[in-house]
Design a protein around this motif. Sequence first.
Motif, PDB file in Angstrom:
ATOM      1  N   THR A  57      -2.209  -5.010 -14.871  1.00  0.00           N
ATOM      2  CA  THR A  57      -2.280  -7.162 -14.793  1.00  0.00           C
ATOM      3  C   THR A  57      -1.301  -7.145 -15.488  1.00  0.00           C
ATOM      4  O   THR A  57      -0.711  -6.711 -16.885  1.00  0.00           O
ATOM      5  CB  THR A  57      -3.328  -7.710 -14.790  1.00  0.00           C
ATOM      6  OG1 THR A  57      -3.707  -7.233 -15.973  1.00  0.00           O
ATOM      7  CG2 THR A  57      -4.304  -6.516 -14.195  1.00  0.00           C
TER       8      THR A  57
ATOM      9  N   TYR B  49       2.724  -5.554 -19.100  1.00  0.00           N
ATOM     10  CA  TYR B  49       1.238  -4.854 -18.645  1.00  0.00           C
ATOM     11  C   TYR B  49       0.095  -5.082 -19.560  1.00  0.00           C
ATOM     12  O   TYR B  49       0.600  -4.483 -20.534  1.00  0.00           O
ATOM     13  CB  TYR B  49       1.613  -4.001 -17.633  1.00  0.00           C
ATOM     14  CG  TYR B  49       2.655  -4.418 -16.338  1.00  0.00           C
ATOM     15  CD1 TYR B  49       2.664  -5.580 -15.656  1.00  0.00           C
ATOM     16  CD2 TYR B  49       3.808  -4.051 -16.481  1.00  0.00           C
ATOM     17  CE1 TYR B  49       3.076  -5.201 -14.386  1.00  0.00           C
ATOM     18  CE2 TYR B  49       4.917  -4.196 -15.247  1.00  0.00           C
ATOM     19  CZ  TYR B  49       4.278  -4.725 -14.068  1.00  0.00           C
ATOM     20  OH  TYR B  49       5.902  -4.995 -13.650  1.00  0.00           O
TER      21      TYR B  49
ATOM     22  N   SER C 236      -3.627  -6.469  -9.504  1.00  0.00           N
ATOM     23  CA  SER C 236      -3.289  -5.374 -10.127  1.00  0.00           C
ATOM     24  C   SER C 236      -2.286  -5.229  -9.044  1.00  0.00           C
ATOM     25  O   SER C 236      -1.872  -5.032  -8.505  1.00  0.00           O
ATOM     26  CB  SER C 236      -4.198  -4.013  -9.445  1.00  0.00           C
ATOM     27  OG  SER C 236      -5.306  -4.472 -10.534  1.00  0.00           O
ATOM     28  N   THR C 237      -1.236  -4.225 -10.560  1.00  0.00           N
ATOM     29  CA  THR C 237      -0.360  -3.197 -10.208  1.00  0.00           C
ATOM     30  C   THR C 237      -0.496  -2.091 -10.107  1.00  0.00           C
ATOM     31  O   THR C 237      -1.185  -1.914 -11.388  1.00  0.00           O
ATOM     32  CB  THR C 237       1.020  -4.137 -10.389  1.00  0.00           C
ATOM     33  OG1 THR C 237       1.370  -5.399 -10.647  1.00  0.00           O
ATOM     34  CG2 THR C 237       2.784  -3.694 -10.626  1.00  0.00           C
TER      35      THR C 237
ATOM     36  N   GLU D 119       8.335   1.549  -1.779  1.00  0.00           N
ATOM     37  CA  GLU D 119       8.288   0.501  -3.082  1.00  0.00           C
ATOM     38  C   GLU D 119       8.468   1.608  -3.889  1.00  0.00           C
ATOM     39  O   GLU D 119       8.980   1.012  -5.271  1.00  0.00           O
ATOM     40  CB  GLU D 119       6.920   0.258  -3.237  1.00  0.00           C
ATOM     41  CG  GLU D 119       6.564  -1.001  -4.757  1.00  0.00           C
ATOM     42  CD  GLU D 119       5.642  -1.496  -5.101  1.00  0.00           C
ATOM     43  OE1 GLU D 119       5.131  -1.944  -5.720  1.00  0.00           O
ATOM     44  OE2 GLU D 119       4.629  -1.657  -4.325  1.00  0.00           O
TER      45      GLU D 119
ATOM     46  N   GLU E 253      -3.174   1.547 -13.620  1.00  0.00           N
ATOM     47  CA  GLU E 253      -3.760  -0.091 -13.213  1.00  0.00           C
ATOM     48  C   GLU E 253      -3.107  -1.152 -13.979  1.00  0.00           C
ATOM     49  O   GLU E 253      -4.017  -0.586 -15.017  1.00  0.00           O
ATOM     50  CB  GLU E 253      -5.034   0.156 -12.085  1.00  0.00           C
ATOM     51  CG  GLU E 253      -4.986  -0.984 -11.404  1.00  0.00           C
ATOM     52  CD  GLU E 253      -6.777  -1.093 -10.520  1.00  0.00           C
ATOM     53  OE1 GLU E 253      -6.453  -2.086 -10.298  1.00  0.00           O
ATOM     54  OE2 GLU E 253      -7.261   0.346 -10.705  1.00  0.00           O
TER      55      GLU E 253
END
Length: 1417
Positions: A808, A773, A841-842, A788, A806
């Motif tokens: 990606t 990421y 975003s993850t 989750e 945060e």
Amino acid sequence: MKLRIALLIRHLGEQQFSVLQAQLPPVPMKLLSGNDRVEKWNSEIWDAILASGDESTKVRVVILLDALTHGFVSMDDLSLIVFDEAHHCIYDHPANRIMKNFYHPRVEHDEYLPAILGLTASPLFNGAVDQLPVIESNLNAICRTPTTQRAALNQHSRLPNLHIETYSPIEILNSRPSLSYTSLVEAYGNMDIENDPYIQSLSRESEKDERQYQKVLTSGSYPMQQMKALVNKCAHVCEEYGSWPVDFYINIVINRYMQLVRDRGDEFVDWLDEEKTYLKDILSEVDTYELSDASMMEPGSLSPKMEKLIEVLVEEYEADMARGEQSFSGIIFVEQRVGVSVVAEILSRHPKTKNIFKCGTLVGSSQNPARAAKNLTELVDPKRTDPILADFRAGKKNLIVATSVAEEGLDVQACHLVVCCYMQQTKKSYVQMRGRARRKNSTYVLMFPDEDTGRVKLQELKKWEKEMLEAYQDETRKLREREETELEDEVAVPEKYYIAETKALLTYDSSISHLHHFCAVIPHSQHMDFRPEFYPYQERAPVKVWTAELTLPACIPPELRKFKAKYLWENEKMAERDVAFQAYTTLHKKGLVDNHLMPLPTKDQDVEMDDIAKKTSTEAVPLQMDPFERNWERNESGEVKTYISEIYIRWESGERVQMNMILPFACPRMGNFDLWWTRSEPVRVMVNDKNTPTYLTSTQFKKAQEDTYTLFSTVLPGRIEKNRLDFSYLFTLDDGVSSERISGMDILQAWDSESTKSEVGIVRDITQVGKLYLFKAWNYEATIPQEEMEKRYPTRERLPNTPLLEVTPVTKRRNFSQRCMNRSEAEVEEEERARIRESKSTFLLPQATTFDRLPWRVERSTLLIPCILRRLEIYAIAKELQDTVMAPVGFKYLPHIVTAITASSAGEETDYQRYELLGDSVLKFLVGIQLLTDYPLWHEGYLSGKKDRSVANSKLTQESMRLKMSRFIITNHFSPLKWKAKYLPTESLRGSKPEAERGGRDLSSKVLADVVESLIGAAYLEGSFDKALKVAQIFGLGMKWDTLENRVDTLYERATPPEGMHFPPHLHNLEKLLGYTFNQKSLLLEAITHPSLNTDNFFVSYQRMEFLGDSVLDMAIVDRLFLHEKRFSHADMHLYKSASVNEYFLGFLCLNQFVTVEDEEKETHVDRRTGVVTLISKDKHHHLFRFLRHSNFEVAKMQETAYRHYLRLREDILAALQRGKDFPWTLLAGVNAEKFFSDMIESLLGAIFIDSHGSFDVVNAIIEKLGIYTILDRLLQDSVNPLQPIQKLGIYAAQNMNQARTKYVQNVDGGQYVCEVMINEEVIVRVAGGVSKQEVQIRAAEMAYTLLVEREGREGKSEEKYMTLRNEETEQEMDVEMNAVEQIMEVMEGKGKESAVIGNEEEDEAEAEDINGIYSM
């Protein structure tokens, strides 16, 4: 020597071969016949045949004679020669020539001799018993009849009952007069040779061949000769068979001739159209009648001979039926071919015979086809031999009417009845005919005009037969000496011509056939007769004797064109043989025939040559070289020799990364280049290569290895072997490389530091192995859903007052070399969806993450390394080629070589296809001018054949393999997802050498050949023809290379006008038209001399200049296309080139060019108001095509015909060329300009090129003036569709109609050309009319395409598909398409074979399927 038997046969080769195969299954054998086209075979093919292991070969006697004559076969190759019909071994028969020229000389020199066996039923040629020793001597064998089991043989042999039938000679007073015959004789008598079109054309020619004119006046023109022959044939029919048969024959001949003229049949191809019309008018004056069967029964309608024949046939048939025979079979022998058809027609219609006999006809089929095609009397042509004999054996026919061809050799069943209708029967024929009546109670009938004559003749035949039997049954006879048995008719010849190297032999007997073969392979067009012209005449010195002169075609140099017999002879035949012998020996000495006394291969013969030299589709070749297999070298101090290059990577965001690339070899100059992080985000890569080595200590080297391992392990961990450091290349950073990872919490605590923010690396979630990421932000507001959290972090919770991380995802894209601009819409949409997914975003827990110490800007730069190494690999291979094989060339710009060696299958940003097309033109131009200089005596056919073989793919492949070019050819497709780091071979650091080549690979022979041409193209771009020539010299190609300047100078010096040459003043107007004044006027005269002009003693015809001009024009056009700003693909370049240089377009331009000249004659002009009279000049247009020098009336007629078509279509063609969206193929084909129009333009360009000392600037100016560049530029600028209608239709049908099969059916109907276009057996259009087959076919294709587009509503799809070739299209697919285009263009240009215009034959249908399938992509 292995046992090899040659069985020399005259007839029934296939049948005898089948019988022998069945009776002798273990014996290998082969049949050779004219169907094998052995006349085209060379020594390599004959050697292969002789080495094939066949112990027995059945071969036509003329084929063995030809093979022996040319030295392809020797008597040493044979153990036994079997002569079928051995009685023919006499005089000039091929069997006797084999013995006389090749067997008996070995007897005299006591050399090895094969055994001889002769087989015959009548061992005499013309019946004289005293000739038996002659035949025996010729065969070097004694004539014997079988003695073993002779009694049994005689017991089963059945001799027929011999009958003599007499008839009264025809009495004119009692016969019905033939009104048609009387009218025919009157029409023939009224013919005047001065009214003949050919005579008139000769008399009009300014450069008339006086000898030819007088010859035709003496011997008669074609129409007069044919009328004379028809009158003679009719006289024979009338005398032999009566008035009804001659009326029938005249009616059939005239009606069929009229039909052939209406249908534009291919018969009489050597005739002028005016001659055909002239003869048609003459025959129209002849009275003809439709005859009924009943009229045949009128008194006097049939001759007494015919009446007697009918009587005999009916009686014998009834007698056979009375004896209880189940079937009847008989043969009637008549004297002339015309009688065969007439008698068969009478018997099939006469009331007494038509219900009894089912007649077939049989005549000889060995006549010269060209002769038959011009023979008016042969229009009533019997059926072919094979089906007639098969029907006869099967009982479908019970009576055959035949000439003497049925006497021997043919497989004719035993008959009940044989009738000989003519009394001029030879003794041999008597025996042979009798042998056909072999059935029990059979009858042999001889017909005579009176009984006394018949009785005397029969007694003579029986006496002769008795003497013959006694002679060959006498076992005490011995072979006489050969010199005692020569026939009086045999003429001793003074010389032979023997080639010791090949054992080829030229004799007077073979000289004329050799000379005709030599002339036959000269390329010629319609209405051109390139046969040698013999002029025998008598001299008195001091008695009346014969000599002869000979003239060869105008494409042969003047010094080799005319010959005279060396000796004086008693007859005309020997004089012609003498002059042919002198000519052919001279042609050999001058190199125009080879040491096998064969003409050199020509372009037309390359069909066979390609079959012989054809290479396999792939070749087993060495592997592509791997530049990374080189070892690291150490000096005596243990330091490692390295070459360090600085790599600067500049991102679009402004970020910069510098790396050091360390190699064991000097980095080639790769220049600056772009990689693509996304389709819209370029990354600039700059390589600062250094050619001086740097020596690293062991510690420094080890550190570089560790840094490389660290870099790769961060973002490419699966591409390296764990803990292995012996890489083939190394990468380091000036600041060092760290593999340390920092926890997310530590990063959070230190986040306020600016250095931390700028140096953060890849984020890794310890719960997701392999997931990478990019840091985006610390987010205090975001949450992770409970479900989750439990799934991803079952043992962790979010810490209080701690933000989430945060991030990606890191892009999965790895092929950064390709921008992927040519992807399909679906692929682009999928990539966009992936980009959106990656930008989404993850959120991660900080305590479950780590950050790489290595900054992201470095890590993502590391992702680019595989693509950088791919470029390095290609450039290193190109550099190796530059420094080794191509070193003599002196290439300066490495990207040219890179492009030249990269196949499209590699999927790189550039490939060799454009270079290959350019190099193809350059190579053909260079080879052409080398050949033109080296072979000043060769005609265009020889030059084209040699050029085609020199530049053929098979030759280029051979030379490419010789130099192991496969090591340098890039074909493998680069897949970064499969990339693995390269390591050195084991022990490499201790100084061992790289491994030897491991195995090999299969590579397309087309690729091997293409790279040769692409390198020539690359060299041309860098250093014009001089540098391209150096590449050609490296590959050799069997040429003697010299500089272009030297070659042009040589050709210029040879063009010095010969003494006595006259330059016609009117040709100054031609120079004015061209805008060019010739220094060597002889070049201009040669360039406009048509091959028909055989009276010019100074120049050859324009074909050599046209040969050069063709490649000059091709070179100029391709150079302009290649350098065009639109950078067309190789396929588009080929299409536009074809549109610019095709025969139709150049022919139109030739018709369209003229110069305006003031006429010397003045006209008076009276002013109506003042009455003042003034003299004014009238301007004249002198068209380019009218400057052609020729002596052929048909050429003049074709000029005028084409000019009329040109005037009719000119405005439409110009409008289409200037404003149309499609190239006007159909309109141009409608002009029907014969090839000599386009040849004239090409020959003038060739002459100007030489005269200007090889200046392409001058040539380009002429091409511009002719209008070629003007049209080409317009086609390119407006993207005019250059596809030919046949191509468009084929592509459209294949792509839009489910691989539909397209077929063209062409014929002539009612004198009009007709073409039907069928798709999947459905007739789409039918077009009739037009000026040629090609024009009608092109027009039909265009109409069918338009109709289908309107019906299907999908216009343009197929064209766009071809005009913009897809990136994913493979090299092989492109080659197939290009070959198809080239084949269709040859058909369209008239250069292909006739079968290429698809018709009704199965072979044509197969070709249609092939062409159709090409576009099924």
